[in-house]
Motif scaffolding. Structure first.
Motif, PDB file in Angstrom:
ATOM      1  N   LEU A 153      72.943  35.342 -35.993  1.00  0.00           N
ATOM      2  CA  LEU A 153      73.998  35.548 -36.986  1.00  0.00           C
ATOM      3  C   LEU A 153      74.413  34.214 -37.599  1.00  0.00           C
ATOM      4  N   ASN A 154      74.967  34.290 -38.814  1.00  0.00           N
ATOM      5  CA  ASN A 154      75.509  33.084 -39.425  1.00  0.00           C
ATOM      6  C   ASN A 154      76.710  32.610 -38.609  1.00  0.00           C
ATOM      7  N   SER A 155      77.161  31.382 -38.861  1.00  0.00           N
ATOM      8  CA  SER A 155      78.201  30.780 -38.010  1.00  0.00           C
ATOM      9  C   SER A 155      79.529  31.531 -37.994  1.00  0.00           C
ATOM     10  N   PRO A 156      79.981  32.149 -39.104  1.00  0.00           N
ATOM     11  CA  PRO A 156      81.227  32.918 -38.984  1.00  0.00           C
ATOM     12  C   PRO A 156      81.022  34.326 -38.408  1.00  0.00           C
ATOM     13  N   ALA A 157      79.781  34.669 -38.054  1.00  0.00           N
ATOM     14  CA  ALA A 157      79.447  35.994 -37.494  1.00  0.00           C
ATOM     15  C   ALA A 157      79.777  37.120 -38.469  1.00  0.00           C
ATOM     16  N   THR A 158      79.444  36.891 -39.732  1.00  0.00           N
ATOM     17  CA  THR A 158      79.666  37.918 -40.748  1.00  0.00           C
ATOM     18  C   THR A 158      78.360  38.486 -41.294  1.00  0.00           C
ATOM     19  N   GLU A 159      77.233  37.923 -40.839  1.00  0.00           N
ATOM     20  CA  GLU A 159      75.930  38.372 -41.341  1.00  0.00           C
ATOM     21  C   GLU A 159      74.865  38.176 -40.270  1.00  0.00           C
ATOM     22  N   VAL A 160      74.047  39.217 -40.040  1.00  0.00           N
ATOM     23  CA  VAL A 160      72.871  39.072 -39.190  1.00  0.00           C
ATOM     24  C   VAL A 160      71.773  38.492 -40.072  1.00  0.00           C
ATOM     25  N   LEU A 161      71.235  37.365 -39.650  1.00  0.00           N
ATOM     26  CA  LEU A 161      70.162  36.719 -40.406  1.00  0.00           C
ATOM     27  C   LEU A 161      68.801  37.280 -40.025  1.00  0.00           C
ATOM     28  N   ALA A 162      68.603  37.523 -38.722  1.00  0.00           N
ATOM     29  CA  ALA A 162      67.299  37.970 -38.234  1.00  0.00           C
ATOM     30  C   ALA A 162      67.479  38.721 -36.921  1.00  0.00           C
ATOM     31  N   CYS A 163      66.467  39.502 -36.582  1.00  0.00           N
ATOM     32  CA  CYS A 163      66.480  40.302 -35.367  1.00  0.00           C
ATOM     33  C   CYS A 163      65.044  40.492 -34.905  1.00  0.00           C
ATOM     34  N   ALA A 164      64.818  40.345 -33.606  1.00  0.00           N
ATOM     35  CA  ALA A 164      63.481  40.542 -33.039  1.00  0.00           C
ATOM     36  C   ALA A 164      63.610  41.284 -31.724  1.00  0.00           C
ATOM     37  N   GLY A 165      62.625  42.102 -31.415  1.00  0.00           N
ATOM     38  CA  GLY A 165      62.633  42.776 -30.124  1.00  0.00           C
ATOM     39  C   GLY A 165      62.044  44.161 -30.188  1.00  0.00           C
ATOM     40  N   GLY A 166      62.280  44.901 -29.139  1.00  0.00           N
ATOM     41  CA  GLY A 166      61.760  46.255 -29.016  1.00  0.00           C
ATOM     42  C   GLY A 166      61.644  46.614 -27.553  1.00  0.00           C
ATOM     43  N   LEU A 167      60.677  47.467 -27.258  1.00  0.00           N
ATOM     44  CA  LEU A 167      60.472  47.885 -25.875  1.00  0.00           C
ATOM     45  C   LEU A 167      60.153  46.689 -24.998  1.00  0.00           C
ATOM     46  N   ARG A 168      60.763  46.674 -23.829  1.00  0.00           N
ATOM     47  CA  ARG A 168      60.444  45.613 -22.871  1.00  0.00           C
ATOM     48  C   ARG A 168      59.005  45.818 -22.402  1.00  0.00           C
ATOM     49  N   PRO A 169      58.245  44.736 -22.318  1.00  0.00           N
ATOM     50  CA  PRO A 169      56.878  44.888 -21.803  1.00  0.00           C
ATOM     51  C   PRO A 169      56.912  45.278 -20.333  1.00  0.00           C
TER      52      PRO A 169
END
Length: 126
Positions: A99-115
């Motif tokens: 998230l950006n520094s004021p926590a007002t926007e998600v910039l990126a996201c990664a993940g899914g099922l745990r291997p």
């Protein structure tokens, strides 16, 4: 920990990366989440997660949105970002969010099922 209302985090998860939709679904289903207070330059996360791409590939795992997240974080350069995690209710999936520094926007996201952990070969009768 940074306190962000669940509804706000859900609204911030758009189409930034392919993992954002499944992460949003995990939150809508009641999954847990945490966002840490520490700010880290986005470029530092980009370097770490670029290594994770290679490690995951060697192990035969794919991580949704990881390459796109690395690209986004590289472009953000020295911008300081917050990091958090979202876990599905059954903990079968996990997502890393930036998230950006004021926590007002998600910039990126990664993940899914745990291997699944590597299982030793089944014993063969002698």
């Amino acid at each position: 920990m940074r306190s962000i209302p669940r509804e706000e985090l859900i609204a911030m998860l758009g189409e930034q990366t392919p993992a954002c939709g499944p992460a949003r679904d995990a939150l809508l289903a009641g999954g847990a989440f945490d966002v840490w207070d520490g700010l880290v330059p986005a470029s530092r996360h980009a370097g770490v997660f670029a290594i994770r791409i290679r490690t995951a590939a060697r192990r035969g795992h794919t991580v949704g949105g990881l390459a796109a997240s690395v690209d986004i974080l590289r472009q953000a350069g020295d911008e300081r970002v917050l990091t958090g995690f979202i876990h599905s209710v059954d903990r079968s999936s996990v997502f890393t969010i930036f998230l950006n520094s004021p926590a007002t926007e998600v910039l990126a996201c990664a993940g899914g099922l745990r291997p699944q952990p590597l299982q030793p070969p089944a014993d063969t009768p002698e």
